[in-house]
Design a protein around this motif. Sequence first.
Motif, PDB file in Angstrom:
ATOM      1  N   ASP A  87      41.393  40.720  26.734  1.00 21.97           N
ATOM      2  CA  ASP A  87      41.086  40.931  28.155  1.00 21.97           C
ATOM      3  C   ASP A  87      40.022  39.960  28.667  1.00 21.97           C
ATOM      4  O   ASP A  87      39.760  39.923  29.867  1.00 21.97           O
ATOM      5  N   HIS A  88      39.446  39.166  27.767  1.00 22.15           N
ATOM      6  CA  HIS A  88      38.414  38.197  28.170  1.00 22.15           C
ATOM      7  C   HIS A  88      38.888  36.748  28.058  1.00 22.15           C
ATOM      8  O   HIS A  88      38.123  35.831  28.373  1.00 22.15           O
ATOM      9  N   HIS A 118      38.311  39.075  22.622  1.00 23.65           N
ATOM     10  CA  HIS A 118      39.334  40.084  22.914  1.00 23.65           C
ATOM     11  C   HIS A 118      40.225  39.603  24.063  1.00 23.65           C
ATOM     12  O   HIS A 118      39.761  38.907  24.966  1.00 23.65           O
ATOM     13  N   ASP A 127      30.941  43.003  25.972  1.00 27.93           N
ATOM     14  CA  ASP A 127      31.264  44.428  25.859  1.00 27.93           C
ATOM     15  C   ASP A 127      30.318  45.173  24.924  1.00 27.93           C
ATOM     16  O   ASP A 127      30.681  46.188  24.338  1.00 27.93           O
ATOM     17  N   HIS A 160      30.677  45.532  18.673  1.00 21.09           N
ATOM     18  CA  HIS A 160      31.941  45.695  19.402  1.00 21.09           C
ATOM     19  C   HIS A 160      32.993  44.798  18.753  1.00 21.09           C
ATOM     20  O   HIS A 160      34.141  45.187  18.577  1.00 21.09           O
ATOM     21  N   HIS A 212      33.165  37.076  23.588  1.00 20.06           N
ATOM     22  CA  HIS A 212      33.950  37.424  22.406  1.00 20.06           C
ATOM     23  C   HIS A 212      35.403  37.127  22.748  1.00 20.06           C
ATOM     24  O   HIS A 212      35.712  36.756  23.883  1.00 20.06           O
TER      25      HIS A 212
HETATM   26 ZN   LIG Z   1      36.093  43.525  23.948  1.00 20.75          ZN
END
Ligand SMILES: [Zn+2]
Length: 213
Positions: free
Chosen positions: A60-61, A58, A152, A133, A56
């Motif tokens: 932080d990824h 987000h 996640d 998520h 995904h």
């Molecule tokens: Zn996430």
Amino acid sequence: MIKFHTMPLGALQANCYIAEAEGGQCLIFDPGGEPDRLIAQLQSMDLQPVAVYLTHAHFDHIGGVDGVRRAYGVPVHLHQEEEDWLGDPMLNGSGRWPDLGTIGIAGPEKIISGEEERTEGPFRFRILHVPGHSPGSVAFHFPDEGVAVGGDALFKGSIGRTDLPGGDHETLLRSIHDKLLTLPGDTVILPGHGGPAVIEDEAMSNPFLNGFG
Ligand SMILES: [Zn+2]
Ligand SMILES: [Zn+2]
């Protein structure tokens, strides 16, 4: 046989996974930050990336996506529901935590549009859509290895948060129940944060899944 290596990256220590085939080709899942450290690791292992896959989008990824893209010229694959997220700090969440660095980068070269089998060089895996998520969350199931890179959605003893844009708790529970808990019980989930989870253990004892049928 494909080998999986874990490398937590970035301020939130999101797990980046490197799937290594014999011969040195690799896939990179969720390069979340510190691209220089990741690239140095790939070089030290003599690995050649063929693609980046995102569970995904987000922040932080995705913090290391551009570094890897620049270094290797490999395509980035992302689900169509999050096609615009790499370039939009409010959607990828980096605009909400600007202290960690705002991320606005070019979109994915390749779109994941549904559940599908992929063969990518020596890698054979199935893409599962597991929204909840985030709307475009996917898991990558490697049936021959009994492993799924899960993002996640599901953690050891926990599940993903659903308070970010496009998140929905009921949708997440449905995804986990229908798509992940139906995998073979000994399947190892490699989650976006923390250590691995085993499907049959989570089905038995994950407190967030109890009583959901
Ligand atoms: Zn996430
Ligand atoms: Zn995360």
